[in-house]
Motif scaffolding. Structure first.
Motif, PDB file in Angstrom:
ATOM      1  N   VAL A 219      40.447  53.078  36.209  1.00 35.26           N
ATOM      2  CA  VAL A 219      39.880  51.960  35.447  1.00 35.26           C
ATOM      3  C   VAL A 219      40.538  50.631  35.844  1.00 35.26           C
ATOM      4  O   VAL A 219      39.949  49.554  35.672  1.00 35.26           O
ATOM      5  CB  VAL A 219      40.001  52.222  33.920  1.00 35.26           C
ATOM      6  N   ILE A 220      41.743  50.696  36.415  1.00 39.07           N
ATOM      7  CA  ILE A 220      42.421  49.457  36.850  1.00 39.07           C
ATOM      8  C   ILE A 220      41.558  48.732  37.892  1.00 39.07           C
ATOM      9  O   ILE A 220      41.463  47.498  37.884  1.00 39.07           O
ATOM     10  CB  ILE A 220      43.837  49.774  37.393  1.00 39.07           C
ATOM     11  N   GLY A 221      40.920  49.495  38.776  1.00 39.66           N
ATOM     12  CA  GLY A 221      40.023  48.892  39.770  1.00 39.66           C
ATOM     13  C   GLY A 221      38.841  48.200  39.089  1.00 39.66           C
ATOM     14  O   GLY A 221      38.416  47.112  39.506  1.00 39.66           O
ATOM     15  N   THR A 222      38.336  48.823  38.031  1.00 37.90           N
ATOM     16  CA  THR A 222      37.220  48.227  37.271  1.00 37.90           C
ATOM     17  C   THR A 222      37.676  46.914  36.638  1.00 37.90           C
ATOM     18  O   THR A 222      36.940  45.919  36.633  1.00 37.90           O
ATOM     19  CB  THR A 222      36.765  49.208  36.157  1.00 37.90           C
ATOM     20  N   VAL A 223      38.897  46.904  36.097  1.00 31.68           N
ATOM     21  CA  VAL A 223      39.424  45.702  35.432  1.00 31.68           C
ATOM     22  C   VAL A 223      39.576  44.571  36.452  1.00 31.68           C
ATOM     23  O   VAL A 223      39.148  43.429  36.205  1.00 31.68           O
ATOM     24  CB  VAL A 223      40.784  46.006  34.754  1.00 31.68           C
ATOM     25  N   ILE A 224      40.153  44.873  37.611  1.00 32.16           N
ATOM     26  CA  ILE A 224      40.348  43.832  38.632  1.00 32.16           C
ATOM     27  C   ILE A 224      38.985  43.276  39.070  1.00 32.16           C
ATOM     28  O   ILE A 224      38.807  42.058  39.201  1.00 32.16           O
ATOM     29  CB  ILE A 224      41.157  44.380  39.833  1.00 32.16           C
ATOM     30  N   GLY A 225      38.020  44.176  39.245  1.00 28.24           N
ATOM     31  CA  GLY A 225      36.674  43.738  39.635  1.00 28.24           C
ATOM     32  C   GLY A 225      36.047  42.847  38.575  1.00 28.24           C
ATOM     33  O   GLY A 225      35.418  41.824  38.892  1.00 28.24           O
ATOM     34  N   ALA A 226      36.228  43.211  37.299  1.00 30.16           N
ATOM     35  CA  ALA A 226      35.629  42.430  36.205  1.00 30.16           C
ATOM     36  C   ALA A 226      36.275  41.050  36.122  1.00 30.16           C
ATOM     37  O   ALA A 226      35.589  40.044  35.914  1.00 30.16           O
ATOM     38  CB  ALA A 226      35.797  43.184  34.886  1.00 30.16           C
ATOM     39  N   ILE A 227      37.598  40.975  36.293  1.00 29.13           N
ATOM     40  CA  ILE A 227      38.284  39.661  36.249  1.00 29.13           C
ATOM     41  C   ILE A 227      37.814  38.821  37.440  1.00 29.13           C
ATOM     42  O   ILE A 227      37.468  37.635  37.292  1.00 29.13           O
ATOM     43  CB  ILE A 227      39.820  39.827  36.280  1.00 29.13           C
ATOM     44  N   ALA A 228      37.797  39.439  38.636  1.00 34.24           N
ATOM     45  CA  ALA A 228      37.426  38.703  39.855  1.00 34.24           C
ATOM     46  C   ALA A 228      36.017  38.123  39.755  1.00 34.24           C
ATOM     47  O   ALA A 228      35.718  37.084  40.355  1.00 34.24           O
ATOM     48  CB  ALA A 228      37.548  39.616  41.078  1.00 34.24           C
ATOM     49  N   ALA A 229      35.157  38.797  38.977  1.00 33.69           N
ATOM     50  CA  ALA A 229      33.754  38.362  38.872  1.00 33.69           C
ATOM     51  C   ALA A 229      33.562  37.235  37.861  1.00 33.69           C
ATOM     52  O   ALA A 229      32.460  36.684  37.761  1.00 33.69           O
ATOM     53  CB  ALA A 229      32.879  39.557  38.485  1.00 33.69           C
ATOM     54  N   GLY A 242      51.317  48.257  35.924  1.00 27.82           N
ATOM     55  CA  GLY A 242      50.013  48.375  35.300  1.00 27.82           C
ATOM     56  C   GLY A 242      50.107  48.925  33.883  1.00 27.82           C
ATOM     57  O   GLY A 242      51.180  49.252  33.399  1.00 27.82           O
ATOM     58  N   ALA A 243      49.000  49.053  33.240  1.00 28.18           N
ATOM     59  CA  ALA A 243      47.660  48.830  33.741  1.00 28.18           C
ATOM     60  C   ALA A 243      47.150  47.405  33.493  1.00 28.18           C
ATOM     61  O   ALA A 243      45.998  47.115  33.811  1.00 28.18           O
ATOM     62  CB  ALA A 243      46.724  49.823  33.054  1.00 28.18           C
ATOM     63  N   THR A 244      47.983  46.502  32.948  1.00 32.23           N
ATOM     64  CA  THR A 244      47.489  45.145  32.700  1.00 32.23           C
ATOM     65  C   THR A 244      47.271  44.415  34.020  1.00 32.23           C
ATOM     66  O   THR A 244      48.109  44.471  34.927  1.00 32.23           O
ATOM     67  CB  THR A 244      48.469  44.350  31.816  1.00 32.23           C
ATOM     68  N   CYS A 245      46.136  43.710  34.123  1.00 29.97           N
ATOM     69  CA  CYS A 245      45.818  42.895  35.300  1.00 29.97           C
ATOM     70  C   CYS A 245      45.657  41.456  34.847  1.00 29.97           C
ATOM     71  O   CYS A 245      45.423  41.177  33.670  1.00 29.97           O
ATOM     72  CB  CYS A 245      44.532  43.387  35.948  1.00 29.97           C
ATOM     73  N   PHE A 246      45.822  40.522  35.800  1.00 38.13           N
ATOM     74  CA  PHE A 246      45.717  39.106  35.436  1.00 38.13           C
ATOM     75  C   PHE A 246      44.741  38.405  36.369  1.00 38.13           C
ATOM     76  O   PHE A 246      44.499  38.842  37.495  1.00 38.13           O
ATOM     77  CB  PHE A 246      47.089  38.410  35.497  1.00 38.13           C
ATOM     78  N   GLY A 247      44.193  37.294  35.867  1.00 41.48           N
ATOM     79  CA  GLY A 247      43.383  36.406  36.686  1.00 41.48           C
ATOM     80  C   GLY A 247      44.002  35.021  36.639  1.00 41.48           C
ATOM     81  O   GLY A 247      44.604  34.638  35.623  1.00 41.48           O
ATOM     82  N   ILE A 248      43.858  34.273  37.737  1.00 44.07           N
ATOM     83  CA  ILE A 248      44.350  32.890  37.793  1.00 44.07           C
ATOM     84  C   ILE A 248      43.142  31.953  37.890  1.00 44.07           C
ATOM     85  O   ILE A 248      42.203  32.218  38.651  1.00 44.07           O
ATOM     86  CB  ILE A 248      45.283  32.695  39.004  1.00 44.07           C
ATOM     87  N   TYR A 249      43.186  30.846  37.133  1.00 45.61           N
ATOM     88  CA  TYR A 249      42.089  29.860  37.040  1.00 45.61           C
ATOM     89  C   TYR A 249      42.677  28.456  37.177  1.00 45.61           C
ATOM     90  O   TYR A 249      43.879  28.253  36.993  1.00 45.61           O
ATOM     91  CB  TYR A 249      41.380  30.001  35.681  1.00 45.61           C
ATOM     92  N   GLU A 250      41.809  27.488  37.458  1.00 49.40           N
ATOM     93  CA  GLU A 250      42.258  26.093  37.582  1.00 49.40           C
ATOM     94  C   GLU A 250      42.806  25.537  36.274  1.00 49.40           C
ATOM     95  O   GLU A 250      43.668  24.677  36.277  1.00 49.40           O
ATOM     96  CB  GLU A 250      41.099  25.193  38.036  1.00 49.40           C
ATOM     97  N   SER A 251      42.250  25.995  35.144  1.00 55.86           N
ATOM     98  CA  SER A 251      42.625  25.396  33.860  1.00 55.86           C
ATOM     99  C   SER A 251      42.589  26.432  32.747  1.00 55.86           C
ATOM    100  O   SER A 251      41.957  27.495  32.888  1.00 55.86           O
ATOM    101  CB  SER A 251      41.630  24.283  33.500  1.00 55.86           C
ATOM    102  N   VAL A 264      33.649  40.100  25.338  1.00 57.83           N
ATOM    103  CA  VAL A 264      32.292  40.419  24.874  1.00 57.83           C
ATOM    104  C   VAL A 264      31.755  41.630  25.646  1.00 57.83           C
ATOM    105  O   VAL A 264      31.181  42.559  25.075  1.00 57.83           O
ATOM    106  CB  VAL A 264      31.367  39.188  25.026  1.00 57.83           C
ATOM    107  N   ALA A 265      31.983  41.645  26.964  1.00 53.42           N
ATOM    108  CA  ALA A 265      31.448  42.736  27.793  1.00 53.42           C
ATOM    109  C   ALA A 265      32.241  44.035  27.628  1.00 53.42           C
ATOM    110  O   ALA A 265      31.724  45.113  27.905  1.00 53.42           O
ATOM    111  CB  ALA A 265      31.445  42.300  29.258  1.00 53.42           C
ATOM    112  N   ASN A 266      33.518  43.927  27.206  1.00 52.68           N
ATOM    113  CA  ASN A 266      34.383  45.114  27.119  1.00 52.68           C
ATOM    114  C   ASN A 266      35.158  45.092  25.802  1.00 52.68           C
ATOM    115  O   ASN A 266      36.362  44.811  25.788  1.00 52.68           O
ATOM    116  CB  ASN A 266      35.366  45.129  28.303  1.00 52.68           C
ATOM    117  N   PRO A 267      34.482  45.407  24.697  1.00 48.62           N
ATOM    118  CA  PRO A 267      35.121  45.248  23.382  1.00 48.62           C
ATOM    119  C   PRO A 267      36.380  46.100  23.196  1.00 48.62           C
ATOM    120  O   PRO A 267      37.224  45.769  22.373  1.00 48.62           O
ATOM    121  CB  PRO A 267      34.029  45.665  22.396  1.00 48.62           C
ATOM    122  N   GLY A 268      36.542  47.151  23.973  1.00 47.86           N
ATOM    123  CA  GLY A 268      37.728  48.010  23.821  1.00 47.86           C
ATOM    124  C   GLY A 268      38.955  47.496  24.567  1.00 47.86           C
ATOM    125  O   GLY A 268      40.047  48.046  24.418  1.00 47.86           O
ATOM    126  N   TRP A 269      38.792  46.459  25.385  1.00 47.17           N
ATOM    127  CA  TRP A 269      39.918  45.977  26.183  1.00 47.17           C
ATOM    128  C   TRP A 269      40.732  44.951  25.417  1.00 47.17           C
ATOM    129  O   TRP A 269      40.170  44.177  24.616  1.00 47.17           O
ATOM    130  CB  TRP A 269      39.422  45.328  27.486  1.00 47.17           C
TER     131      TRP A 269
END
Ligand SMILES: C[C@](O)(CO)[C@H](O)COP(=O)(O)OP(=O)(O)OC[C@H]1O[C@@H](n2ccc(N)nc2=O)[C@H](O)[C@@H]1O
Ligand SMILES: Nc1ncnc2c1ncn2[C@@H]1O[C@H](COP(=O)(O)OP(=O)(O)OP(=O)(O)O)[C@@H](O)[C@H]1O
Length: 284
Positions: A219-229, A242-251, A264-269
């Motif tokens: 599921v870690i791969g799913t999480v990384i894919g969802a953040i990247a998208a 793991g299993a926490t993953c992070f995303g980086i944004y401009e702001s 909203v897309a993953n209420p269990g996360w």
């Protein structure tokens, strides 16, 4: 007297495993930053040493001597009292140092409450490999097994998103599943003018524990894919073991929008938007 201590989430922006010691512990080279979301400790003068754990992530966290907060208190020696309240917001066994950051915050808070110096470095490390880096939260480079801490670069403004899918991946199992222990070290982090240039540089680096953790918890791969998208994501990666993953944004605004979309897309996360956090040094 009452003392407050914040225990921020730890994020390994990179995590290179460069070797293994004879005792089995691994040599690491990691750029560590902290996020402004985390657990909160309140430490009050009292005759006896007690711990109360509350908050949205309290379930399953030990309240007895197994809790790293009480292990941290024991390093100051027997016979000292404090009523400690731990307000738990970070998921446990999640690669963001929940227990380690709590232990480090307890050390800071109790040293202040009791008017004592911090325990020596070896004792601090005995609490866990991540505790030394959590003692003075700011961008840091962590090497050795966790005891060799040097200043990291100044960070540009950015937003962060943390996502945990609710699976616990035990750190020893992830290290055990790692194929190669002698991976290249991290080059000197240069410092960056923007979140985009930082994310680009980080993209040329690694978390060597990502593949073994993913093998144990796909599921870690799913999480990384969802953040990247998500809109505006500059980099998506796993933190620690793991299993926490992070995303980086401009702001932060972009990070908050991404966090809302992910929730909203993953209420269990477990999803949190944040910015980097630096602890202000205590006034002399
Ligand atoms: C993976 C990281 O989160 C990266 O920041 C940390 O190195 C882990 O820190 P931690 O959870 O405080 O780790 P500890 O509680 O000391 O160790 C848990 C287990 O992880 C493995 N471990 C940990 C740190 C390290 N440098 N090498 C290891 O092999 C060992 O099997 C150990 O028994
Ligand atoms: N204060 C605490 N908060 C959370 N877990 C604790 C605490 N004290 C002890 N523990 C125990 O420690 C275990 C590991 O939790 P912790 O959150 O430190 O792991 P982690 O997120 O994998 O850390 P790291 O990022 O350092 O590898 C948990 O399974 C829990 O039983």
């Amino acid at each position: 007297m009452t003392v407050e201590a914040f225990a921020p989430a730890k994020i390994n922006l990179t995590l290179h495993v460069t070797g293994q010691r004879a005792d089995g512990y691994h040599l690491l080279d990691s750029l560590v930053v902290f996020a402004d979301c985390g657990d909160r400790l309140t430490l009050a003068s009292a005759d006896d040493l007690t711990l109360r754990v509350t908050g949205p992530r309290a379930e399953g966290v030990p309240t007895d001597g197994r809790n790293l907060v009480l292990k941290a208190a024991a390093l100051f020696g027997p016979g000292r009292g404090a009523a400690i309240a731990l307000d738990k917001h970070l998921p446990a066994a999640a690669g963001i140092g929940g227990g380690s950051s709590d232990a480090a915050a307890a050390l800071r808070g109790l040293a202040q409450l009791w008017g004592l110096a911090l325990p020596d470095a070896r004792a601090v490390l005995s609490l866990g490999a991540d505790v030394p880096v959590c003692l003075a939260p700011r961008p840091l480079r962590m090497r050795g097994v966790g005891e060799d801490i040097t200043e990291g670069p100044r960070l540009p403004a950015m937003g962060l998103v943390l996502v945990n899918p609710g699976v616990e991946v035990p750190t020893p199992a992830v290290f055990k599943a790692l194929d190669r222990k002698d991976n290249p070290a991290m080059p000197h982090p240069p410092g960056w003018a923007s979140a985009a240039t930082m994310a680009h540089w980080l993209g040329t680096q690694r978390n060597d524990l990502e593949a073994p953790a993913m093998a144990l918890a796909p599921v870690i791969g799913t999480v990384i894919g969802a953040i990247a998208a998500t809109q505006g994501c500059l980099l998506a990666r796993m933190s620690g073991s793991g299993a926490t993953c992070f995303g980086i944004y401009e702001s932060r605004t972009e990070a908050e929008a991404a966090a809302t979309a992910l929730s909203v897309a993953n209420p269990g996360w477990w999803v949190a938007a944040a910015e980097p956090f630096t602890l202000k040094p205590a006034r002399a």
